[in-house]
Design an enzyme around this catalytic site. Structure first.
Site, PDB file in Angstrom:
ATOM      1  N   ASP A  67       5.503   8.413 117.741  1.00  0.00           N
ATOM      2  CA  ASP A  67       6.906   8.584 118.122  1.00  0.00           C
ATOM      3  C   ASP A  67       7.076   9.653 119.194  1.00  0.00           C
ATOM      4  OD1 ASP A  67       6.143  10.612 116.374  1.00  0.00           O
ATOM      5  OD2 ASP A  67       7.473   9.995 114.764  1.00  0.00           O
ATOM      6  N   ASN A 136      12.228  13.154 103.277  1.00  0.00           N
ATOM      7  CA  ASN A 136      13.035  12.011 102.826  1.00  0.00           C
ATOM      8  C   ASN A 136      12.214  10.724 102.775  1.00  0.00           C
ATOM      9  OD1 ASN A 136      12.666  11.428 105.497  1.00  0.00           O
ATOM     10  ND2 ASN A 136      14.817  11.482 106.094  1.00  0.00           N
ATOM     11  N   HIS A 138      10.317   9.537 105.230  1.00  0.00           N
ATOM     12  CA  HIS A 138      10.138   8.806 106.482  1.00  0.00           C
ATOM     13  C   HIS A 138       8.675   8.814 106.933  1.00  0.00           C
ATOM     14  CE1 HIS A 138      11.189  12.543 109.191  1.00  0.00           C
ATOM     15  NE2 HIS A 138       9.876  12.431 109.079  1.00  0.00           N
ATOM     16  N   GLU A 143      13.541   6.306 109.397  1.00  0.00           N
ATOM     17  CA  GLU A 143      14.358   7.031 108.426  1.00  0.00           C
ATOM     18  C   GLU A 143      14.806   6.082 107.313  1.00  0.00           C
ATOM     19  OE1 GLU A 143      14.288  10.123 108.696  1.00  0.00           O
ATOM     20  OE2 GLU A 143      15.304  10.960 110.441  1.00  0.00           O
TER      21      GLU A 143
HETATM   22  C1  F6R Z   1       5.354  12.887 113.395  1.00  0.00           C
HETATM   23  C2  F6R Z   1       6.046  11.994 112.516  1.00  0.00           C
HETATM   24  C3  F6R Z   1       6.771  12.448 111.294  1.00  0.00           C
HETATM   25  C4  F6R Z   1       6.068  13.579 110.545  1.00  0.00           C
HETATM   26  C5  F6R Z   1       6.904  14.014 109.342  1.00  0.00           C
HETATM   27  C6  F6R Z   1       6.302  15.192 108.635  1.00  0.00           C
HETATM   28  O1  F6R Z   1       4.781  12.185 114.480  1.00  0.00           O
HETATM   29  O2  F6R Z   1       6.067  10.853 112.808  1.00  0.00           O
HETATM   30  O3  F6R Z   1       6.919  11.346 110.427  1.00  0.00           O
HETATM   31  O4  F6R Z   1       4.803  13.170 110.140  1.00  0.00           O
HETATM   32  O5  F6R Z   1       8.198  14.343 109.749  1.00  0.00           O
HETATM   33  O6  F6R Z   1       6.406  16.305 109.457  1.00  0.00           O
HETATM   34  P1  F6R Z   1       5.619  17.650 109.114  1.00  0.00           P
HETATM   35  O7  F6R Z   1       4.174  17.321 109.206  1.00  0.00           O
HETATM   36  O8  F6R Z   1       6.028  18.609 110.188  1.00  0.00           O
HETATM   37  O9  F6R Z   1       6.045  18.051 107.773  1.00  0.00           O
END
Ligand code: F6R
Length: 254
Positions: A67, A136, A138, A143
């Site tokens: 992303d 959450n 995701h 989301e």
């Molecule tokens: C990042 C991504 C997100 C993260 C998720 C966890 O490329 O796609 O799904 O993996 O938000 O973020 P952290 O690792 O910062 O807790």
């Protein structure tokens, strides 16, 4: 789904780096699906160490990232292109021409999403997709919502995600409101998925994703339908699973 317990963040990172290294050794021209955020940083650090020790060659590796924030250029220090260069690509012998991150500045974001789906297809699909998980549930920036989105798409970030990512920006107002993300379909077509989770904040999402109903309200729950998923989680992230499931024998402690 196989769940491996790690003592802590470092142990999780070491185990993850070992699996990614094995993928690279077994298929030196593998296509890696990569993630950003705090979770994979330790694993990237260990991959860099293995490369510096002469044990890992990235010269034929291709990559596609999950992303990118809409509206941030690749030079913005909070863009995911910048993150990848800074945390991995600048320190190993990967050819940056073979690395792909959605273009957050594309004039036509819908067209950029189509192009990105095409890139994944042209690369021959993803051999190993690395994932973190949002509080959450995701994955990528898929989301919680009413349907699983198949391909790369533009998404409105939830307030919770913006709040949680605000720690990387000087203020919440600077956190972009939209992102371009691979869809659940792109992720599910990866041959192998490696999901990492660290910290108590991830315990509920991890528990629901592994043992709750498969629902787009917990996007990572779709991984229950994938035939080759490895989860590596530290004890804090595993805490609810240990407490609630009675499926301890599904957890590999080593
Ligand atoms: C990042 C991504 C997100 C993260 C998720 C966890 O490329 O796609 O799904 O993996 O938000 O973020 P952290 O690792 O910062 O807790």
């Amino acid at each position: 789904m196989k769940i491996y317990a790690a003592k802590d963040y470092n142990d999780m990172s070491r185990k993850a780096a070992n699996i990614i290294s094995a993928q690279i050794l077994l298929k030196p021209d593998a296509v890696l699906g990569l993630a950003t955020g705090s979770t994979p940083v330790g694993a990237y650090r260990q991959l860099i160490e293995k490369h510096e020790a002469g044990d890992l060659d990235f010269s034929r590796i291709h990559s596609v990232n999950l992303d990118e924030y809409k509206g941030l250029s690749g030079d913005h220090d909070q863009s995911y292109r910048y993150f990848m260069n800074h945390n991995l690509f600048d320190h190993v012998n990967i050819d940056k021409a073979n690395t792909n991150v959605p273009n957050g500045l594309a004039e036509d974001p819908e067209a950029e999403c189509k192009r990105y789906n095409h890139v994944i297809e042209e690369e021959g699909g993803i051999d190993l997709q690395l994932l973190g998980i949002g509080n959450n549930g995701h994955i990528g920036f898929n989301e919680p919502c009413d349907v699983f989105e198949k391909g790369t798409h533009v998404v409105t970030l939830t307030e919770e995600t913006r709040q949680s990512n605000a720690r990387f920006f000087t203020s919440i107002d600077e956190v972009p409101t939209h992102a371009l993300t691979m869809g659940v379909g792109n992720i599910m077509s990866a041959k192998k998925v490696l999901l990492l989770a660290s910290g108590e904040g991830k315990a509920k999402a991890l528990y629901e994703s592994c043992f709750g109903p498969v629902t787009p309200q917990v996007p990572a729950s779709v991984l229950q339908l994938h035939s080759d998923v490895v989860v590596i989680a530290d004890e804090a992230a595993l805490s609810l699973i240990r407490k609630n499931t009675g499926w301890e024998d599904m957890i590999y402690d080593n």
